[in-house]
Design a protein around this motif. Sequence first.
Motif, PDB file in Angstrom:
ATOM      1  N   ALA A  89     -10.647 -35.237 -69.481  1.00  0.00           N
ATOM      2  CA  ALA A  89     -11.515 -34.101 -69.804  1.00  0.00           C
ATOM      3  C   ALA A  89     -11.072 -33.417 -71.093  1.00  0.00           C
ATOM      4  CB  ALA A  89     -11.511 -33.106 -68.648  1.00  0.00           C
ATOM      5  N   LEU A  90      -9.763 -33.258 -71.256  1.00  0.00           N
ATOM      6  CA  LEU A  90      -9.229 -32.646 -72.472  1.00  0.00           C
ATOM      7  C   LEU A  90      -9.604 -33.470 -73.701  1.00  0.00           C
ATOM      8  CD1 LEU A  90      -7.439 -30.452 -73.765  1.00  0.00           C
ATOM      9  CD2 LEU A  90      -5.472 -31.950 -73.360  1.00  0.00           C
ATOM     10  N   THR A  91      -9.558 -34.784 -73.565  1.00  0.00           N
ATOM     11  CA  THR A  91      -9.922 -35.666 -74.670  1.00  0.00           C
ATOM     12  C   THR A  91     -11.373 -35.441 -75.097  1.00  0.00           C
ATOM     13  OG1 THR A  91      -8.354 -37.350 -73.928  1.00  0.00           O
ATOM     14  CG2 THR A  91     -10.132 -38.071 -75.386  1.00  0.00           C
ATOM     15  N   GLY A  92     -12.267 -35.385 -74.129  1.00  0.00           N
ATOM     16  CA  GLY A  92     -13.679 -35.179 -74.436  1.00  0.00           C
ATOM     17  C   GLY A  92     -13.952 -33.831 -75.064  1.00  0.00           C
ATOM     18  N   LEU A  93     -13.313 -32.787 -74.545  1.00  0.00           N
ATOM     19  CA  LEU A  93     -13.524 -31.442 -75.074  1.00  0.00           C
ATOM     20  C   LEU A  93     -12.980 -31.305 -76.495  1.00  0.00           C
ATOM     21  CD1 LEU A  93     -12.654 -29.346 -71.880  1.00  0.00           C
ATOM     22  CD2 LEU A  93     -14.930 -29.796 -72.838  1.00  0.00           C
ATOM     23  N   PRO A 105      -8.467 -42.732 -62.421  1.00  0.00           N
ATOM     24  CA  PRO A 105      -7.898 -42.100 -61.226  1.00  0.00           C
ATOM     25  C   PRO A 105      -7.882 -40.588 -61.354  1.00  0.00           C
ATOM     26  CG  PRO A 105      -6.210 -43.180 -62.544  1.00  0.00           C
ATOM     27  CD  PRO A 105      -7.522 -43.601 -63.117  1.00  0.00           C
ATOM     28  N   ARG A 106      -7.921 -39.911 -60.219  1.00  0.00           N
ATOM     29  CA  ARG A 106      -8.028 -38.446 -60.205  1.00  0.00           C
ATOM     30  C   ARG A 106      -6.920 -37.751 -60.988  1.00  0.00           C
ATOM     31  NH1 ARG A 106      -9.246 -35.686 -54.530  1.00  0.00           N
ATOM     32  NH2 ARG A 106     -11.074 -37.033 -54.878  1.00  0.00           N
ATOM     33  N   PRO A 107      -5.647 -38.180 -60.887  1.00  0.00           N
ATOM     34  CA  PRO A 107      -4.607 -37.485 -61.666  1.00  0.00           C
ATOM     35  C   PRO A 107      -4.805 -37.561 -63.173  1.00  0.00           C
ATOM     36  CG  PRO A 107      -3.624 -38.828 -59.931  1.00  0.00           C
ATOM     37  CD  PRO A 107      -5.072 -39.206 -59.999  1.00  0.00           C
ATOM     38  N   LEU A 108      -5.611 -38.548 -63.609  1.00  0.00           N
ATOM     39  CA  LEU A 108      -5.822 -38.742 -65.040  1.00  0.00           C
ATOM     40  C   LEU A 108      -7.010 -37.940 -65.563  1.00  0.00           C
ATOM     41  CD1 LEU A 108      -4.241 -40.527 -67.028  1.00  0.00           C
ATOM     42  CD2 LEU A 108      -6.038 -42.262 -66.785  1.00  0.00           C
ATOM     43  N   SER A 137      -5.393 -43.802 -72.229  1.00  0.00           N
ATOM     44  CA  SER A 137      -5.703 -45.220 -72.380  1.00  0.00           C
ATOM     45  C   SER A 137      -4.510 -46.117 -72.060  1.00  0.00           C
ATOM     46  CB  SER A 137      -6.192 -45.500 -73.806  1.00  0.00           C
ATOM     47  OG  SER A 137      -7.377 -44.781 -74.074  1.00  0.00           O
ATOM     48  N   ARG A 138      -3.307 -45.533 -72.064  1.00  0.00           N
ATOM     49  CA  ARG A 138      -2.131 -46.308 -71.663  1.00  0.00           C
ATOM     50  C   ARG A 138      -2.136 -46.591 -70.163  1.00  0.00           C
ATOM     51  NH1 ARG A 138       3.132 -43.771 -74.872  1.00  0.00           N
ATOM     52  NH2 ARG A 138       2.459 -44.313 -76.995  1.00  0.00           N
ATOM     53  N   ARG A 139      -2.868 -45.776 -69.425  1.00  0.00           N
ATOM     54  CA  ARG A 139      -2.864 -45.895 -67.965  1.00  0.00           C
ATOM     55  C   ARG A 139      -4.187 -46.398 -67.408  1.00  0.00           C
ATOM     56  NH1 ARG A 139      -0.641 -39.709 -67.038  1.00  0.00           N
ATOM     57  NH2 ARG A 139       0.799 -39.695 -68.797  1.00  0.00           N
ATOM     58  N   HIS A 140      -5.198 -46.537 -68.287  1.00  0.00           N
ATOM     59  CA  HIS A 140      -6.505 -46.960 -67.793  1.00  0.00           C
ATOM     60  C   HIS A 140      -7.271 -47.653 -68.920  1.00  0.00           C
ATOM     61  CE1 HIS A 140      -9.422 -46.845 -64.562  1.00  0.00           C
ATOM     62  NE2 HIS A 140     -10.366 -46.459 -65.409  1.00  0.00           N
ATOM     63  N   ASN A 141      -8.346 -48.335 -68.554  1.00  0.00           N
ATOM     64  CA  ASN A 141      -9.192 -49.043 -69.509  1.00  0.00           C
ATOM     65  C   ASN A 141      -9.706 -48.100 -70.586  1.00  0.00           C
ATOM     66  OD1 ASN A 141     -12.250 -49.697 -70.218  1.00  0.00           O
ATOM     67  ND2 ASN A 141     -11.213 -51.644 -69.894  1.00  0.00           N
TER      68      ASN A 141
END
Length: 282
Positions: free
Chosen positions: A214-218, A206-209, A30-34
């Motif tokens: 995915a880790l957050t959701g899992l 963005p793709r690098p994120l 969230s520091r790098r995206h909405n």
Amino acid sequence: MLETDILTALFALGAALAWGSGDFSGGLASRRHNVYSVLLAAQLVSIAPLLVLALVFEQALPRASDLLAGAVGGVFGVVGLVSLYTGLARGRMGIVAPLAAIIASIIPVCIGMITEGAPTLWQTVGFAIALIAIWLLSSDGGRKLEATPVELRFALLAGVGFAAFYLALDSFSGETALWPVFAARLASMSLLALYVSKRRQWSMPPRPLLPLVALTGLLDTAGNFFFVLAAQAGRLDVATVVSSLYPAITVLFAWLILKEHLKFKQRIGVLTAFAAITLIAL
């Protein structure tokens, strides 16, 4: 009784570890995206693996009542989450976050005492210490404690939403665990998608994120699953209070990985959290 309490505390500790780790990875993303796009993308990524796990490992077909309870829990969970983030945006973290966490813990504890009887003396002491730990871990260290009406409103909405989420996950029949969690995730994802699209806040991370998202959701899904196991294994109040100590994990990761300085309140909060877990498991 003792073995049941220990098992419940262990499963709840697994939920705290997963939720706390997920909050850390989600915070980084969230520091790098909405933030709302991160939350929605995390839920989208985790839904397919959860469905596969349910199909492979769940032998019994889910009851309609379990799926309904899971869906209701997912809706309340999103309401709590959106209320929390809105409160954090409009008010002070040091008031909104700990107040919401305390409310979310107290309601299931009171209901658990009514439905399951009074806990042991050591557990009661542990609950009190845990509530103190939650406040210390969630607070930003500010001295002014008076809550504004806006802070109070959103903290109350968030706390009630999370409490209802805990109660819904506790109401499962016990015949299945993954399917209700899947129903909760599907409902929360759908409601969050409507909220994000209405506010026009969606943008693809963005793709690098994406691995971090995915880790957050899992991790969040794993936390839900462990909480269900904890609630099915024993007392609701034990499961709720121990799992609610997840901010300790987030704080520890921020200290170990990001080298963030721990405030005095946070240090005391981590220590009291471990003390509370020990007493609750007695």
